[in-house]
Design an enzyme around this catalytic site. Structure first.
Site, PDB file in Angstrom:
ATOM      1  CB  SER A 178       9.616  92.430  -9.181  1.00  0.00           C
ATOM      2  OG  SER A 178       9.383  93.648  -9.866  1.00  0.00           O
ATOM      3  CG  HIS A 206       9.057  88.848  -6.209  1.00  0.00           C
ATOM      4  ND1 HIS A 206       9.183  88.012  -7.292  1.00  0.00           N
ATOM      5  CD2 HIS A 206       8.379  89.948  -6.656  1.00  0.00           C
ATOM      6  CE1 HIS A 206       8.625  88.568  -8.356  1.00  0.00           C
ATOM      7  NE2 HIS A 206       8.139  89.740  -7.993  1.00  0.00           N
ATOM      8  CE  LYS A 236       5.618  87.207  -8.888  1.00  0.00           C
ATOM      9  NZ  LYS A 236       4.140  87.422  -9.029  1.00  0.00           N
TER      10      LYS A 236
END
Length: 397
Positions: A178, A206, A236
């Site tokens: 990250s 991610h 996300k």
């Protein structure tokens, strides 16, 4: 720390330029933000595909609220498990190519709950040194022996696996890290898991929605194995909230019966599950979003590579710019904000000492002009004037 020590502790954080402050958002999530009355370009969020404010997701959430109400009313094992949750779990499992999936209220909760469910005293868990805090906390709280291996160092990991007498072993990694945006060698890690009879737990916070045509890092690497446990967050690239864990049917059934967060936490609102289902359709059907954000990544990466600060290469929307000193990093972030460009300063302990950085997050919601403006401001060292932000707002490119 006692009550009388709090003021001194906060003052020390200020001296070290490590005292955090929350920014109050005054418009919906998007490429254009308004923080405490100041309009700005938002390069701070993890909304990689620009879905957080998408009208399709908003409409799905509204329709879900009308059908199911707002609150779930109870934990999933009491009366808080709705058809919307059930359908979302089935669709998520199919989307990532696994037998079954289980929804959690957050990635943090999922990591702690799953690791605690599978591990205990006498077991061993191995984590990459750059793992997210939620993975580290899950490893520690599992009560298993916790060993950390050098970042992406397979030989070091193999030596630790070779030496452990533990019967149950688990390797825990982020698929995409990250803070640096680099990736774990998942296929090789699965090979080690097979060789040493270990679980491989992958946190794809991610990578989900981006890699493997949106299906995630494990799919991108062609991985399929019952010892692979796949977790991805939904706040996300998916633009919603929560997380899910996917794997074999028996694994998911075990988690339903033993994962403490799942058992004891009130279930997420079913209207969010409806939004997740809508998000999966957009991720699958609108590949241009990935194309756009990766084009931004290539363009910004090329510009940062010739700048004065260190830029670890990353093919992901996470683009780090290593400044080093916390004060200098905070100062540059503040100068950019004065120009109407919001890029957060990331300082220890989130990153190692001497590795403070700007963490630039790119999105499909950004257009070319926005990225141009960011590149120009970074090239100027953030020394533009506050008046440069006058054109930030709806219609500014």
């Amino acid at each position: 720390m006692g009550p009388d020590e709090l003021a001194n502790g906060l003052a020390e954080l200020s001296v070290q330029h490590r005292r955090r402050k929350r920014m109050v958002m005054q418009v919906a999530q998007g490429a254009l933000a308004e923080c405490e009355g100041q309009p700005c370009l938002n390069f701070a969020a993890n909304d990689y595909l620009g879905l957080a404010g998408h009208p399709v997701l908003v409409d799905a959430c509204i329709a879900g609220a009308r059908r199911w109400g707002v609150g779930s009313g109870a934990s999933a094992l009491v009366s808080g498990y709705y058809d919307a949750h059930c359908q979302a779990e089935r669709e998520l499992a199919a989307f990532v190519g696994r037998d079954a999936a289980l929804l959690f209220t957050s990635g943090y909760a999922a990591n702690q709950s799953v690791l605690g469910s599978l591990l205990g005293r006498g077991d061993a868990v191995f984590g990459d040194r750059l793992n997210h805090a939620s993975l580290n906390d899950g490893c520690l709280l599992s009560r298993a022996t916790f060993r950390r291996f050098r970042h992406n160092d397979l030989d070091h990991l193999a030596s630790l696996l070779e030496a452990t007498p533990a019967r149950t072993r688990l390797i825990a990694v982020d698929a995409v890290y990250s803070m640096d945006g680099d990736e774990a060698p998942l296929a090789d890690l699965l090979g080690l898991a097979r060789r040493y009879d270990a679980w491989l737990y992958v946190d794809d916070a991610h990578g989900f929605g981006l890699l493997g045509e949106g299906h995630g890092s494990a799919c991108a690497s062609g991985l399929a194995d019952d010892r692979l446990i796949y977790m991805a967050t939904l706040g996300k690239a998916a633009g919603v909230s929560g997380a899910f864990v996917a794997g074999g049917g028996e694994l998911i059934e075990w988690l339903v019966n033993t994962a403490r967060d799942y058992i004891y936490t009130t279930a997420a609102p079913p209207m969010l599950a409806e939004a997740v289902r809508a998000s999966l359709r957009l991720i699958a059907g609108e590949s241009w979003r990935r194309d756009r954000v990766f084009a931004h990544v290539r363009r910004l990466g090329a510009a940062l590579a010739v700048g004065e600060f260190e830029h670890p290469p990353s093919r992901m929307p996470i683009q780090p710019l290593i400044i080093g000193n916390s004060e200098q990093t905070s100062s540059l972030s503040e100068r950019l904000r004065a120009q109407g460009i919001w890029v957060p300063a990331i300082r220890p302990p989130t990153v190692a000492e001497g590795r403070a950085r700007l963490r630039i997050s790119l999105s499909a919601a950004h257009d070319d002009d926005m990225v141009s403006r960011l590149i120009a401001a970074l090239g100027d060292g953030g020394h533009g004037t506050a008046g440069d932000r006058d054109d930030v707002g709806p219609g500014s490119g």
